[in-house]
Design an enzyme around this catalytic site. Structure first.
Site, short mmCIF file in Angstrom:
data_model
loop_
_atom_site.label_atom_id
_atom_site.label_comp_id
_atom_site.label_asym_id
_atom_site.label_seq_id
_atom_site.Cartn_x
_atom_site.Cartn_y
_atom_site.Cartn_z
CB CYS A 82 -20.30 33.89 -34.11
SG CYS A 82 -20.90 34.19 -32.45
CE LYS A 128 -24.81 33.02 -41.35
NZ LYS A 128 -24.49 33.71 -40.11
C1 LIG Z 1 -30.58 34.48 -31.96
C2 LIG Z 1 -29.53 34.43 -33.04
C3 LIG Z 1 -28.53 33.48 -32.97
C4 LIG Z 1 -27.56 33.39 -33.99
N1 LIG Z 1 -26.65 32.37 -33.95
C5 LIG Z 1 -25.80 32.22 -35.01
C6 LIG Z 1 -24.97 31.08 -35.11
O1 LIG Z 1 -25.00 30.16 -34.27
N2 LIG Z 1 -24.13 30.99 -36.18
C7 LIG Z 1 -24.08 31.97 -37.15
O2 LIG Z 1 -23.33 31.85 -38.12
N3 LIG Z 1 -24.87 33.05 -37.09
C8 LIG Z 1 -25.73 33.17 -36.05
N4 LIG Z 1 -26.61 34.23 -36.04
C9 LIG Z 1 -26.58 35.20 -37.17
C10 LIG Z 1 -27.55 34.76 -38.27
O3 LIG Z 1 -27.17 33.51 -38.81
C11 LIG Z 1 -27.60 35.81 -39.39
O4 LIG Z 1 -26.32 35.90 -39.98
C12 LIG Z 1 -28.01 37.19 -38.89
O5 LIG Z 1 -29.11 37.10 -38.01
C13 LIG Z 1 -28.34 38.12 -40.06
O6 LIG Z 1 -29.42 37.61 -40.82
P1 LIG Z 1 -30.94 38.15 -40.62
O7 LIG Z 1 -30.86 39.66 -40.71
O8 LIG Z 1 -31.72 37.54 -41.73
O9 LIG Z 1 -31.39 37.73 -39.25
C14 LIG Z 1 -27.58 34.33 -35.06
C15 LIG Z 1 -28.60 35.29 -35.10
C16 LIG Z 1 -29.57 35.33 -34.12
C17 LIG Z 1 -30.69 36.36 -34.22
#
Ligand SMILES: Cc1cc2nc3c(=O)[nH]c(=O)nc-3n(C[C@H](O)[C@H](O)[C@H](O)COP(=O)(O)O)c2cc1C
Length: 340
Positions: free
Chosen positions: A111, A150
């Site tokens: 994050c 992660k």
């Molecule tokens: C609204 C939102 C909140 C997120 N919160 C977290 C989180 O709390 N912890 C985390 O490791 N990643 C968080 N992420 C990142 C996602 O876990 C993921 O790594 C990222 O969206 C990329 O994957 P995707 O392209 O499939 O969405 C968040 C993403 C979004 C969209």
């Protein structure tokens, strides 16, 4: 809802069954992968590994622990994601994860938000592999649950292949076997968290290379994955896929996961049926004082791309927040969509 730490006479928490499969996972997402979203997700797929939103060690230790860890056993397999960097605090929270019945404990090293950076949480920890290794070692000693990490493929200033390998090797030497890799770097200054999910280019090849270099580690790939076709391509090179935004905006995708990736019968036949199966849960949450709008915002994507989907969303958005709104709002919204 599970609020009381599980105990049984053998002293073995009931969650210590076989390790969950990470072949298909839904990513941790703050404000999105809430218990209400997860309950729906579980009705659509029995085998997907679900992750909670990130909870910081500070919130768990100094805040309302039971509220932050609240979940329903129906959501299992469910991983708790922690944000933190202090080894002792993370170990304590890993122990809580086990007591509360979670299936895995995951450390957030991805994050990029300023708020968490100031507390040494999230992606900035990629610049401190020894600290992450120390934390992971302490967590592993504290719990029998699998401890996973992660992370990103780098952060600005530490974005070489060698930097990534140093990070993975040090954390693996501390005992971590599973790495969930968001295939882009995080830029810690100047980009918002949202931009950090889109702007730095995806480098899937780096994640594949990790699996080639460390075949004994479990490598799960994340970032920008939308279709089963893409998942199947990634699964040729990695052990699992993790989807975030697509699984949230289009949850019906999950209804195909069990047959596609686990050779199992899908639990839900129709979108209508899945939402109706949630009624008892929604009702019990309403009786607990949860507002309908707080739950229903997570169902808005269920009819994504379907005739009537827009009317379904509009009806819920206009009515679910009204005082006293109850199940009838969902029932009327469902009537807006033809049932095949
Ligand atoms: C609204 C939102 C909140 C997120 N919160 C977290 C989180 O709390 N912890 C985390 O490791 N990643 C968080 N992420 C990142 C996602 O876990 C993921 O790594 C990222 O969206 C990329 O994957 P995707 O392209 O499939 O969405 C968040 C993403 C979004 C969209």
């Amino acid at each position: 809802m599970h609020t009381i730490p599980s105990e049984n006479t053998s002293g073995t928490p009931e969650n210590l069954g076989p390790e969950p499969s990470r072949r298909f996972c839904v990513a941790p997402m703050m404000d999105w992968t809430t218990p209400h979203y997860r309950y729906l997700a579980r009705l659509l797929s029995q085998h997907t590994l679900l992750y909670t939103e990130m909870v910081t060690t500070g919130a768990l230790i100094h805040g309302d622990t039971e509220r932050f860890l609240r979940h329903d056993p129906a959501e299992y397999p469910l991983a708790l994601q922690l944000g933190g960097s202090d080894a002792g605090e993370l170990a304590h929270c890993a122990r809580l994860a086990e007591q509360f019945g979670f299936s895995e404990v995951n450390l957030n090293v991805g994050c990029p938000s300023d708020r968490v950076q100031n507390n040494m949480i999230g992606a900035c920890l990629m610049g401190h592999p020894d600290k992450v290794a120390e934390a992971v070692r302490a967590m592993i000693e504290a719990t029998r649950l699998p401890v996973t990490v992660k992370h990103r493929i780098g952060i600005n200033g530490r974005e070489s292949w060698e930097d990534l390998c140093e990070f993975v090797e040090k954390v693996a030497a501390a005992g971590c076997r599973t790495f969930i890799v968001h295939a882009r770097i995080a830029i810690l200054e100047g980009l918002s968290p949202k931009e950090n999910r889109d702007v730095p280019p995806l480098k899937y090849a780096w994640v594949y290379r990790l699996k080639q270099k460390y075949p004994h580690l479990e490598i799960i790939i994340n970032g920008g994955i939308k279709t089963f076709e893409e998942c199947n391509e990634h699964l040729k090179h990695t052990d699992g896929v993790m989807l975030g935004r697509e699984a949230y905006h289009n949850p019906w995708l999950l209804a195909g996961v069990d047959s596609e990736f686990f050779s199992a019968k899908p639990p839900a036949k129709t979108r209508h049926g899945a939402l109706r199966a949630m009624y008892p849960f929604i009702q019990s949450e309403l009786e607990r004082g949860v507002f309908l709008g707080h739950m229903s915002r997570h169902f808005l994507g269920l009819f994504h791309g379907m005739p009537g989907g827009r009317q379904f969303r509009r009806y819920i958005s206009e009515n679910a927040h009204k005082p006293g709104a109850g199940l009838e709002v969902i029932q009327v919204a469902l009537e807006k969509v033809p049932e095949s």
